[in-house]
Write a protein that holds these residues in place. Structure first.
Motif, short mmCIF file in Angstrom:
data_model
loop_
_atom_site.label_atom_id
_atom_site.label_comp_id
_atom_site.label_asym_id
_atom_site.label_seq_id
_atom_site.Cartn_x
_atom_site.Cartn_y
_atom_site.Cartn_z
N ARG A 22 0.83 -1.20 0.00
CA ARG A 22 0.00 0.00 0.00
C ARG A 22 0.87 1.26 0.00
NH1 ARG A 22 -1.29 4.03 2.62
NH2 ARG A 22 -0.17 3.50 4.50
N GLN A 23 1.91 1.27 0.85
CA GLN A 23 2.82 2.42 0.89
C GLN A 23 3.53 2.58 -0.45
OE1 GLN A 23 5.06 1.04 4.34
NE2 GLN A 23 4.50 2.92 5.45
N MET A 24 3.96 1.48 -1.03
CA MET A 24 4.68 1.54 -2.30
C MET A 24 3.78 2.09 -3.40
SD MET A 24 7.66 1.01 -3.34
CE MET A 24 8.52 0.84 -4.86
N ASP A 25 2.53 1.66 -3.43
CA ASP A 25 1.59 2.18 -4.43
C ASP A 25 1.39 3.68 -4.27
OD1 ASP A 25 1.30 -0.34 -5.51
OD2 ASP A 25 -0.60 -0.75 -4.48
N ALA A 26 1.19 4.11 -3.03
CA ALA A 26 0.96 5.54 -2.76
C ALA A 26 2.19 6.37 -3.13
CB ALA A 26 0.60 5.74 -1.29
N ILE A 27 3.36 5.90 -2.76
CA ILE A 27 4.59 6.63 -3.05
C ILE A 27 4.88 6.63 -4.55
CG2 ILE A 27 7.10 6.63 -2.69
CD1 ILE A 27 6.47 5.68 0.22
N SER A 28 4.57 5.53 -5.21
CA SER A 28 4.74 5.48 -6.68
C SER A 28 3.86 6.52 -7.36
CB SER A 28 4.39 4.09 -7.21
OG SER A 28 5.33 3.15 -6.80
N ALA B 168 3.54 11.74 -10.13
CA ALA B 168 2.97 13.09 -10.20
C ALA B 168 4.08 14.15 -10.13
CB ALA B 168 1.97 13.31 -9.08
N TYR B 169 5.13 13.88 -9.36
CA TYR B 169 6.23 14.82 -9.17
C TYR B 169 7.21 14.82 -10.33
CZ TYR B 169 10.54 16.68 -7.06
OH TYR B 169 11.70 17.37 -6.81
N ARG B 170 7.39 13.68 -10.97
CA ARG B 170 8.43 13.51 -11.99
C ARG B 170 8.38 14.55 -13.12
NH1 ARG B 170 8.69 7.94 -13.01
NH2 ARG B 170 10.33 7.93 -11.47
N PRO B 171 7.24 14.85 -13.74
CA PRO B 171 7.27 15.82 -14.86
C PRO B 171 7.78 17.20 -14.44
CG PRO B 171 5.20 14.61 -14.85
CD PRO B 171 5.91 14.25 -13.58
N SER B 172 7.33 17.70 -13.31
CA SER B 172 7.81 19.03 -12.89
C SER B 172 9.28 18.97 -12.51
CB SER B 172 6.97 19.58 -11.74
OG SER B 172 7.12 18.80 -10.58
N CYS B 173 9.72 17.88 -11.93
CA CYS B 173 11.14 17.72 -11.58
C CYS B 173 11.99 17.71 -12.84
CB CYS B 173 11.33 16.43 -10.78
SG CYS B 173 13.03 16.11 -10.30
N GLN B 174 11.55 16.97 -13.84
CA GLN B 174 12.31 16.91 -15.09
C GLN B 174 12.36 18.28 -15.77
OE1 GLN B 174 10.18 13.71 -17.00
NE2 GLN B 174 11.68 12.19 -16.33
N VAL C 35 5.67 12.35 0.61
CA VAL C 35 6.09 10.95 0.73
C VAL C 35 6.14 10.54 2.19
CG1 VAL C 35 8.03 9.34 0.40
CG2 VAL C 35 7.32 10.85 -1.47
N SER C 36 6.72 11.38 3.03
CA SER C 36 6.84 11.02 4.45
C SER C 36 5.48 10.87 5.12
CB SER C 36 7.72 12.03 5.19
OG SER C 36 7.09 13.28 5.28
N GLY C 37 4.46 11.53 4.55
CA GLY C 37 3.10 11.36 5.08
C GLY C 37 2.55 9.96 4.89
N GLU C 38 3.16 9.18 4.01
CA GLU C 38 2.73 7.80 3.77
C GLU C 38 3.48 6.79 4.63
OE1 GLU C 38 0.20 7.01 1.87
OE2 GLU C 38 -0.07 9.08 1.18
N LEU C 39 4.40 7.28 5.47
CA LEU C 39 5.28 6.40 6.22
C LEU C 39 4.94 6.37 7.70
CD1 LEU C 39 8.63 7.62 4.62
CD2 LEU C 39 7.26 5.64 3.94
N SER C 40 5.33 5.29 8.37
CA SER C 40 5.21 5.22 9.82
C SER C 40 6.27 6.14 10.42
CB SER C 40 5.43 3.78 10.29
OG SER C 40 6.79 3.40 10.08
#
Length: 162
Positions: free
Chosen positions: A53-59, A64-70, A122-127
């Motif tokens: 679940r965490q991996m899906d959310a972070i993916s 979503a972040y990748r295009p603006s980062c590029q 991302v950190s919001g998806e983590l314990s």
């Protein structure tokens, strides 16, 4: 001759089947990699022991972040190139160089702010323990290397120490 002609459709069928099987097997890795998270996310999954679940959310956050980062990376590279060109063309500091440097600094700052937002998403998806580990892993990217660990070209620390 008739026997040879009767085998022609079977030969063509086998050739096409072999071709399609080869094509399928050759393109399987690229099709699989488009569905799987990139290597950086796989590393993160292992490093933080992420759940599916965490991996899906972070993916999703990463996609979503990748295009603006590029886009920002391309802008920074272009700005670096422009500044390098101005530096090589001029024997003294020019207003154009100062403007190019300020633009470059603004782009880098904008990029770091966007990365900081992404890190906190991302950190919001983590314990809590995962978040602490993740933030320690990315802190140098956000804050820059520690002054004490920073070494100049001549082997001296920036703070003047040995």
């Amino acid at each position: 001759m008739r026997r040879l002609l009767s085998l022609a459709p079977l030969t063509v069928f086998v050739a096409v089947a072999v071709y399609l099987a080869t094509l399928f097997l050759e393109t399987l890795p690229s099709r699989r990699s488009t569905r799987e998270p990139d290597a950086g996310l796989q590393w993160l999954r292992h490093e933080l022991d992420l759940t599916d679940r965490q991996m899906d959310a972070i993916s999703r956050l990463q996609e979503a972040y990748r295009p603006s980062c590029q886009t920002m990376c391309r802008q920074i590279l272009a700005s670096d190139s422009k500044l390098r060109e101005l530096f090589e063309q001029n024997r003294s500091i020019t207003p154009e160089m100062l403007t190019a440097m300020a633009e470059r600094d603004q782009l880098r700052s904008k990029c770091r702010r966007a990365f900081l937002r992404h890190v906190h998403e991302v950190s919001g998806e983590l314990s809590a323990p995962q978040r602490q580990r993740y933030l320690s892993l990315v802190s140098d990217e956000i804050l820059g290397p520690s002054q004490n660990a920073s070494v100049g070209q001549r082997g001296q620390r920036r703070d003047g120490g040995p």
